[in-house]
Scaffold this motif. Structure first.
Motif, short mmCIF file in Angstrom:
data_model
loop_
_atom_site.label_atom_id
_atom_site.label_comp_id
_atom_site.label_asym_id
_atom_site.label_seq_id
_atom_site.Cartn_x
_atom_site.Cartn_y
_atom_site.Cartn_z
N THR A 78 -52.44 4.82 -49.97
CA THR A 78 -51.41 3.71 -49.65
C THR A 78 -52.31 2.84 -48.98
OG1 THR A 78 -51.10 4.50 -47.29
CG2 THR A 78 -49.65 5.22 -49.37
N GLU A 83 -52.18 1.26 -46.23
CA GLU A 83 -52.22 1.45 -44.66
C GLU A 83 -53.10 2.69 -44.57
OE1 GLU A 83 -48.14 -0.26 -45.65
OE2 GLU A 83 -49.27 1.72 -46.48
N ASP A 140 -56.78 1.63 -45.14
CA ASP A 140 -57.24 0.63 -44.06
C ASP A 140 -57.71 1.58 -43.00
OD1 ASP A 140 -57.51 -1.69 -42.27
OD2 ASP A 140 -55.93 -0.88 -41.21
N ARG A 141 -56.68 2.68 -42.64
CA ARG A 141 -56.86 3.73 -41.47
C ARG A 141 -58.24 4.68 -41.59
NH1 ARG A 141 -52.34 6.38 -41.94
NH2 ARG A 141 -51.31 4.87 -40.88
#
Length: 877
Positions: free
Chosen positions: A356, A358, A361-362
């Protein structure tokens, strides 16, 4: 820790199945190692199976790859690693990051897996890293994620002992997870009211403790459990309060299930309506139910739907996350679970995160990586198909043998031959995959490696080294780190040991995780790695023994999801075609790179075989113990006929272990098509269509030899034996020159004495030097009747004469224990039979007390019980 300095008894973990047994390894002064079960480990409490018990017999340097090689020539580490980095960099520069791939293994430790996944997905920027866990666990992963929002196994091993009903679905627990099976046996002995149901096309040894065996048709599992959901709904057995509060989607699931009454389920499963109704009623009225499923469910083109059909029934009745109840996926490999944790599958990112925005990015921020892969990569079957098309320019295979274990195995071999650059890191030099490598990298093996594994109940255990690294072998994480450094990523891979890698892995699992992700090891950050005890995840403030007891799931709304399942139509093979099922045997492991070294592990079953129903064998002209040729458009295998009514009519079973290292044509996965589950990408390894016919051998033979023979025959299968080797052979034509045949096979024909029975056509050839047996060969127009174990035992005998060996049968002074039944204790069928007929033993326990058979892992107890029952009348006379 310096492995060469390890002394005393070391606590470590078994490298075989997903049970994750604790092992005590003690290195002796002569460098041998004694093995015992760890009585303090919560997975096995001191028990080991036959394979685990024999671990000390598999750690020799015979067959080890001890130095790097380039194109078959010894190289140093810098030369080999520089070449790997150069060729990967060139492929990426010219064709992009999707042109390279890693294919890993559940034999890797979590730390190895973590570093490999980080390199590919985080810094190369491709998700083309998949693993042989795709072949065994991917459908469980997909089913868990659809139902729970996460790849979470809810229960633990204690649930198996606390359940009132255990349903084994597609799981021969007695042979494939023997220690778990024995925990159930012990629990059932303590609570005789406990019931076991076995759902399997074959009547396996696991049926020994089952009240019901449902010999289901291939891929009938979905229909059986969809029908069960309809039955639960119709009887008002659905837990409406639980469903309303903690789940969504039951209406759609039940609506689909309503089309599956018992009569239609019977048609799809091949089971009688009465058997189905009995099972449904037992499930309905028993509150504490654990449904254990394994490869018979997962290895299917409908595997994910099967998993969800099972989970649906547990969700509908609220039987999940509580003692003694829940769906339970048991893993096939020691670290299939650990690989899933770090993202070792092509469709996972890391720490149970998906692709995903998110999560990408994490993970990128945590790793300090700007080029994190943006989406899933190629799953195993697709990966090798892309390789065959020329799309993969460089591949790195770690600790696995896809030339034998992948479906369409011949096509996989051709794909690797065509691949411009193949790297294989493994501990073994002689594998069918290693033969195709441009660069061979010597990896550390069990007993030398240092790291962690995670078992089927989410329990993380340490594998600790107790042997020095041999030759120039290195841990997998170190090899990957060094390639990463040469690719320019050294700062992100500056690891000095597995403890540092594990700490980073644990920190990532807790990074920006407020409880919304199931996998969390934040409670282990800062823990003492060396002394870390077996621990179940998640570990936040404390470990969690069970999941979902609070009915909080990892979906966006926190509720579990029902998944509507539409079972596939009943499969009807073409006339003259049989359905082929593949699987494991008791004493061997995967492609035998480890167990193939232990003589006693080959004593029970020493060659590839096919289970075939007597009616099918009769119709096809296949006689007992004769050789059978199996074929389809994908490949050919030649195996020994084991005619048995344990097998359903129209279906066959062949174990998956034999390779070109151990048999002439035993690679059964060459026959399996690359059909996969559309959700999980897991191949359907248990549903190949094949033709079967007699091989038509003119001459059969059995041989034993003190040194490994060089066999040139139309069929052969070889295995180690105590003090030498044993082999079965078959020829389409009798040799015109027996002296030349003996010389080619044994290296010399000088001194052989022979015996020929003109009437039967049987021959025997024997070479003895100084009273010791050097070689013996027995041949006949039919499978030879020589007692194999007796002949093998002669390799260790003294003061032999040719007449004793030529006779082909033991004299009164050399009792014949018969074919091995109990591998742990080396007890044969004749010894067990004598315990019944001469000594009056009428129970398995009595036989064990007299002979020790069945007193260790217990995997042979069903076979012993069969021998007792068959000979009880004789004993009573």
């Amino acid at each position: 820790m310096n492995p060469s300095a390890a002394t005393g008894t070391i606590k470590t973990t078994c490298p075989y199945c997903g049970v994750g047994c604790g092992v005590l390894a003690t290195r002796q002064a002569d460098n041998s190692v004694t093995i015992a079960g760890d009585p303090d480990h919560p997975a096995n409490f001191g028990r080991l199976c036959s394979k685990g018990s024999a671990l000390g017999e598999t750690i020799s340097l015979e067959g080890r790859l001890l130095h790097p090689e380039i194109d078959g020539t010894r190289a140093n580490w810098d030369q080999a690693l520089d070449l790997v980095a150069t060729r990967f960099r060139a492929a990426i520069a010219e064709h992009g990051p999707q042109s390279v791939a890693i294919y890993g293994s559940g034999q890797l430790l979590t730390e190895d897996y973590y570093v490999a996944n980080k390199l590919m997905k985080g810094f190369i920027g491709s998700a083309n890293i998949d693993t042989n866990s795709r072949l065994c666990m991917a459908s469980s992963v997909a089913g868990h994620k659809r139902a729970f929002g996460s790849d979470t196994v809810p229960g633990n091993y204690e649930d198996l002992e606390q359940a009132d009903l255990i349903v084994l679905v597609g799981s021969n627990l007695g042979w494939c997870h023997p220690v778990l099976y024995q925990r159930i046996v012990a629990a059932r002995a303590a609570r005789p009211e406990m019931k076991v149901v076995l759902i399997d096309p074959r009547r396996t040894v696991s049926a020994d403790i089952a009240e019901m065996h449902l010999p289901i048709a291939p891929d009938g599992d979905s229909a059986l459990f969809v029908g069960l959901l309809a039955h639960l709904d119709q009887l008002g057995a659905v837990d409406s309060d639980y469903v309303a509060a903690y789940t969504t989607g039951i209406e759609a699931a039940v609506l689909t299930a309503e089309d599956w009454p018992v009569a239609r389920v019977a048609e799809a499963t091949g089971l009688s309506p009465l058997s189905i109704t009995r099972f449904y009623d037992l499930f309905t009225r028993t509150r504490k139910v654990v449904t254990v499923f394994s490869q018979g469910v997962n290895q299917s083109a409908a595997g994910t739907d099967k998993v969800n059909a099972i989970i649906n029934c547990h969700l509908a009745t609220g039987r999940i996350g509580k003692p003694g109840m829940g769906p339970f996926s048991v893993t096939g490999q020691p670290n299939a679970m650990g690989g899933r944790e770090v993202g070792g599958l092509a469709n996972m990112l890391a720490a149970h995160m998906d692709f995903t925005p998110e999560a990408i990015d994490r993970v990128g921020r945590f790793w300090g990586a700007a080029d994190v892969a943006q989406g899933p990569g190629l799953k195993a079957v697709d990966l090798f198909a892309a390789m065959a098309r020329g799309e993969i320019k460089a591949v790195w295979i770690m600790a696995t043998n896809p030339v034998d274990s992948m479906p369409e195995a011949d096509a996989v071999r051709d794909a690797l031959r065509a691949c411009p650059f193949v790297v294989v890191s493994d501990m073994n030099r002689n594998t069918d995959t290693m033969a195709l490598a441009h660069v061979r990298l010597p990896a550390a093996g069990w007993g030398e490696k240092d790291g962690t594994v995670t078992n089927s109940e989410r329990r993380i255990s340490r594998q600790r080294p107790f042997m020095p690294l041999p030759g120039e072998a290195r841990p997998d994480w170190w090899i990957i780190k060094e390639v990463a450094r040469r690719l320019g990523f050294g700062q992100a891979f500056a690891y000095f040991g597995p403890a540092q890698i594990f700490a980073e892995h644990a920190a990532l699992s807790g990074f920006e995780n407020d409880g919304g992700r199931d996998f969390d090891l934040s409670g282990l950050v800062g823990a003492d790695y060396e002394t870390m005890a077996p621990t179940q995840w998640p570990v936040r403030s404390r470990p969690a023994a069970r999941m979902f007891g609070d009915a909080k799931f990892f979906t966006p709304d926190g509720k579990a999801r029902f998944v509507p399942v539409q079972p596939p139509p009943p499969f009807a093979p073409s006339p003259g075609v049989l359905m082929l099922n593949t699987g494991r045997v008791r004493d061997h492991w995967h492609t035998m790179t480890r167990t193939g070294k232990a003589a006693r592990l080959s004593a029970h079953m020493a060659e590839p075989f096919v289970e075939i129903h007597p009616a099918d064998a009769n119709a096809l002209g296949i006689r007992r113990a004769h050789l059978v040729r199996l074929s389809n458009r994908h490949g050919v295998a030649v195996v020994r006929a084991l005619v048995t009514d344990r097998q359903r009519r129209g279906e066959l079973f062949v174990p998956m272990h034999w390779t070109d290292q151990f048999a002439s044509e035993g690679r059964v996965d060459a026959l399996v098509p690359g059909k996969t589950d559309p959700v999980s990408g897991q191949p359907a390894l248990k549903m190949a269509q094949v033709h079967a016919e007699p091989m038509g051998a003119r001459l059969y033979g059995f041989l034993v030899a003190a040194s490994r023979p060089r066999i040139e025959a139309d069929y052969w299968a070889i295995a180690p034996a105590a003090n030498g080797w044993r082999a079965e052979i078959a020829l389409l034509d009798e040799p015109g020159d027996w002296e030349a045949f003996l010389a080619a096979t044994f290296g010399s024909d000088a001194g052989f004495q022979s015996l020929r029975d003109e009437r039967s056509g049987r021959r025997a050839f024997v070479l003895i030097e100084n009273g010791r047996l050097v070689a013996a060969l027995y041949t006949a127009p039919d499978p030879v009747l020589v007692s194999r174990q007796w002949a093998v035992d002669l390799l260790g005998a003294d003061d032999l004469t040719a007449s004793i060996v030529l006779a082909g049968r033991p004299g009164a002074d050399r009792p014949d224990g018969g074919a091995i039944v109990c591998s742990c204790m080396g007890v044969g069928i004749n010894t067990i039979t004598e315990a019944v007929t001469r000594h009056g033993c009428t129970t398995v326990e009595a036989v064990g007390a007299l002979t020790r058979a069945g007193t260790n892992c217990g995997s042979c107890r069903a076979e012993i019980r069969g021998i007792v029952d068959a000979n009880r009348l004789i004993a009573a006379e």
